[in-house]
Design an enzyme around this catalytic site. Structure first.
Site, PDB file in Angstrom:
ATOM      1  N   HIS A  95     100.960  12.072  28.533  1.00 29.63           N
ATOM      2  CA  HIS A  95      99.717  12.741  28.101  1.00 29.63           C
ATOM      3  C   HIS A  95      98.489  11.892  28.384  1.00 29.63           C
ATOM      4  O   HIS A  95      97.497  11.965  27.646  1.00 29.63           O
ATOM      5  CB  HIS A  95      99.775  13.050  26.597  1.00 29.63           C
ATOM      6  CG  HIS A  95     100.549  14.290  26.274  1.00 29.63           C
ATOM      7  ND1 HIS A  95     101.707  14.284  25.526  1.00 29.63           N
ATOM      8  CD2 HIS A  95     100.335  15.577  26.611  1.00 29.63           C
ATOM      9  CE1 HIS A  95     102.177  15.514  25.390  1.00 29.63           C
ATOM     10  NE2 HIS A  95     101.368  16.316  26.032  1.00 29.63           N
ATOM     11  N   HIS A 109     101.579  22.854  36.464  1.00 35.04           N
ATOM     12  CA  HIS A 109     101.425  22.772  35.013  1.00 35.04           C
ATOM     13  C   HIS A 109     101.307  24.207  34.491  1.00 35.04           C
ATOM     14  O   HIS A 109     100.758  25.080  35.160  1.00 35.04           O
ATOM     15  CB  HIS A 109     100.156  21.983  34.696  1.00 35.04           C
ATOM     16  CG  HIS A 109      99.830  21.888  33.246  1.00 35.04           C
ATOM     17  ND1 HIS A 109      98.932  22.721  32.629  1.00 35.04           N
ATOM     18  CD2 HIS A 109     100.295  21.050  32.289  1.00 35.04           C
ATOM     19  CE1 HIS A 109      98.846  22.389  31.351  1.00 35.04           C
ATOM     20  NE2 HIS A 109      99.654  21.383  31.120  1.00 35.04           N
TER      21      HIS A 109
HETATM   22  O1  LIG Z   1     102.302  20.717  29.429  1.00 33.44           O
HETATM   23  C1  LIG Z   1     101.823  19.577  29.609  1.00 33.44           C
HETATM   24  O2  LIG Z   1     102.026  18.867  30.600  1.00 33.44           O
HETATM   25  C2  LIG Z   1     100.912  19.043  28.606  1.00 33.44           C
HETATM   26  O3  LIG Z   1     100.368  17.975  28.800  1.00 33.44           O
HETATM   27  C3  LIG Z   1     100.648  19.835  27.360  1.00 33.44           C
HETATM   28  C4  LIG Z   1      99.261  19.557  26.921  1.00 33.44           C
HETATM   29  O4  LIG Z   1      99.215  19.240  25.609  1.00 33.44           O
HETATM   30  C5  LIG Z   1      98.424  20.727  27.236  1.00 33.44           C
HETATM   31  O5  LIG Z   1      98.488  20.890  28.609  1.00 33.44           O
HETATM   32  C6  LIG Z   1      97.016  20.475  26.758  1.00 33.44           C
HETATM   33  O6  LIG Z   1      96.219  21.447  27.281  1.00 33.44           O
HETATM   34 MG   LIG Z   2     100.934  17.063  30.606  1.00 31.62          MG
END
Ligand SMILES: O=C(O)C(=O)C[C@H](O)[C@H](O)CO
Ligand SMILES: [Mg+2]
Length: 392
Positions: A200, A300
């Site tokens: 993250h 993503h």
């Molecule tokens: O799904 C992911 O890769 C994430 O990092 C989840 C995150 O908390 C999300 O994308 C935030 O917007």
């Molecule tokens: Mg992520």
């Protein structure tokens, strides 16, 4: 010429429900065409629901009465007016929703699925990885027992953030604990299951290197956003010491951002987000840039069903597809029943093949799920974590 006659921006969600805060609300765009067809788009949230919603109102001023077939021209028209869009995820997110809904309308007009207009089927079985599945997991056993339930449903890949509440730095205890989680997952799930490590973007470079080196022995498929997004040069140092492929991209906004990261060798696997980086056609272009460097794509996908459907339509068409993120198993009931049109079975996605994005909306659920709330802000954990995991 067909044109956009009606624009509805719908905020949906159940902020009170215990789901990962960033996905407790979603923004759905509904475009109505002069021929009566309806197209759906989606914009992401994450503590920015209302700013994105306001940006969508700005995009409406450009797209109202426009010919939605003119994808490039309409996007460029908004880009020309949106002075800060190259650095504004609110603006790219808002624009993405209109671009996606335009493709849904075009496909419905022509009676064809979007992927058939993007080069046709290259992949028709889309391998999923599960994310969001590990809420309230703190100890290694917690992660293993939840993951095993999804292995029994056919999932063969799991993304998770094992770093608790470590931020910027990684304590000796935090490093030991995260290694115990990953090693237990590898030991219990075996070598045929892919483990995807999510950081993250929480670490400063030195601590990211410590984490990456310690987890290399467990052969993760990739390690995601190991350093804070601003520490681009830290990725060079990270890659000197860590073998695991570096993945990132959910916070990059356009093909030029990706071209910079890819051509400079800062990334091994890209993770563009169709709803953050100006939509379907830009997603196809980003994948092409990556393909030119032999870099695989793992889009993503952390918000709602329209985003998933739009992303799958691009996944179907790209030779450098790697794996597709899925939160479906952890979605609250309202989100699961909002749209039908793609399936996820035995760890693989499949589209319906119906026109446009290939999804149909449940109008009843849509209307029942309307909200005007902002996502909850929890003093004990940031909104981007899977709920109940920001602990040591
Ligand atoms: O799904 C992911 O890769 C994430 O990092 C989840 C995150 O908390 C999300 O994308 C935030 O917007
Ligand atoms: Mg992520």
């Amino acid at each position: 010429m067909e044109k956009i006659t009606n624009i509805d921006i719908l905020e949906l969600g159940s902020p009170e429900e215990k789901s990962s805060p960033w996905s407790s609300t979603i923004l759905i765009l509904r475009l109505t065409s002069s021929n009566g067809n309806v197209g759906y788009g989606e914009a992401p949230t994450t503590l920015m629901t209302h700013p994105v919603l306001e940006s969508m109102k700005e995009v409406s001023r450009i797209f109202q009465d426009k010919d939605y077939y003119n994808i490039e021209a309409n996007n460029r028209e908004y880009y020309k007016n949106a002075f800060y869009i190259s650095k504004s995820i609110e603006e790219t997110a808002a624009l993405s929703a209109f671009e996606i809904a335009s493709w849904d309308l075009i496909g419905k007009d022509l009676g064809t699925p979007v992927y058939k207009m993007l080069g046709g089927v290259f992949n028709d079985k889309i391998k999923a990885y599960a994310n969001g599945w590990y809420s309230d997991c703190v100890e290694p056993e917690d992660f293993v027992s939840k993951a095993k339930k999804l292995v029994n449903k056919g999932y063969k890949a799991f993304k998770f953030d094992p770093f608790g509440n470590n931020y910027d730095k990684l304590s000796t205890e935090g490093l030991k604990h995260s290694v115990s989680i990953v090693s237990k997952m590898r030991e219990e799930l075996g070598d045929d299951i892919d483990l995807l490590i999510e950081c993250h973007g929480r670490f400063s470079t030195k601590y990211a290197i410590m984490a990456g080196e310690a987890l290399d022995p467990y052969n993760p498929l990739f390690i995601e956003e190991p350093v804070h997004p601003e520490l681009e040069f830290g990725l060079y140092d990270f890659k000197k010491y860590v073998n695991t492929p570096v993945a990132l991209g959910e916070r990059l906004l356009n093909k030029e951002d990706f071209a910079r990261f890819i051509s400079s060798g800062m990334v091994d696997i890209i993770q563009p987000d169709i709803t953050n980086s100006k939509g379907i056609l830009e997603g196809k272009k980003i994948a092409a840039v990556a393909d030119a460097f032999g870099v695989p794509v793992a889009f993503h996908n952390a918000f709602g069903p329209v985003q998933t459907a739009a992303t799958l339509n691009v996944d179907y068409t790209i030779p450098n597809f790697l794996i597709q993120e899925s939160f479906e198993e952890s979605w609250p009931e309202w989100k699961k029943s909002l749209f039908t049109g793609y399936t996820i079975e035995n760890g693989f996605f499949r589209l319906s093949g119906k026109p446009g994005l290939g999804i149909e909306v449940n109008e009843k659920i849509l209307n029942e799920s309307r909200t005007e709330a902002m996502e909850p802000l929890n003093p004990n954990e940031p909104p981007w974590v899977v709920s109940g995991t920001f602990k040591q």
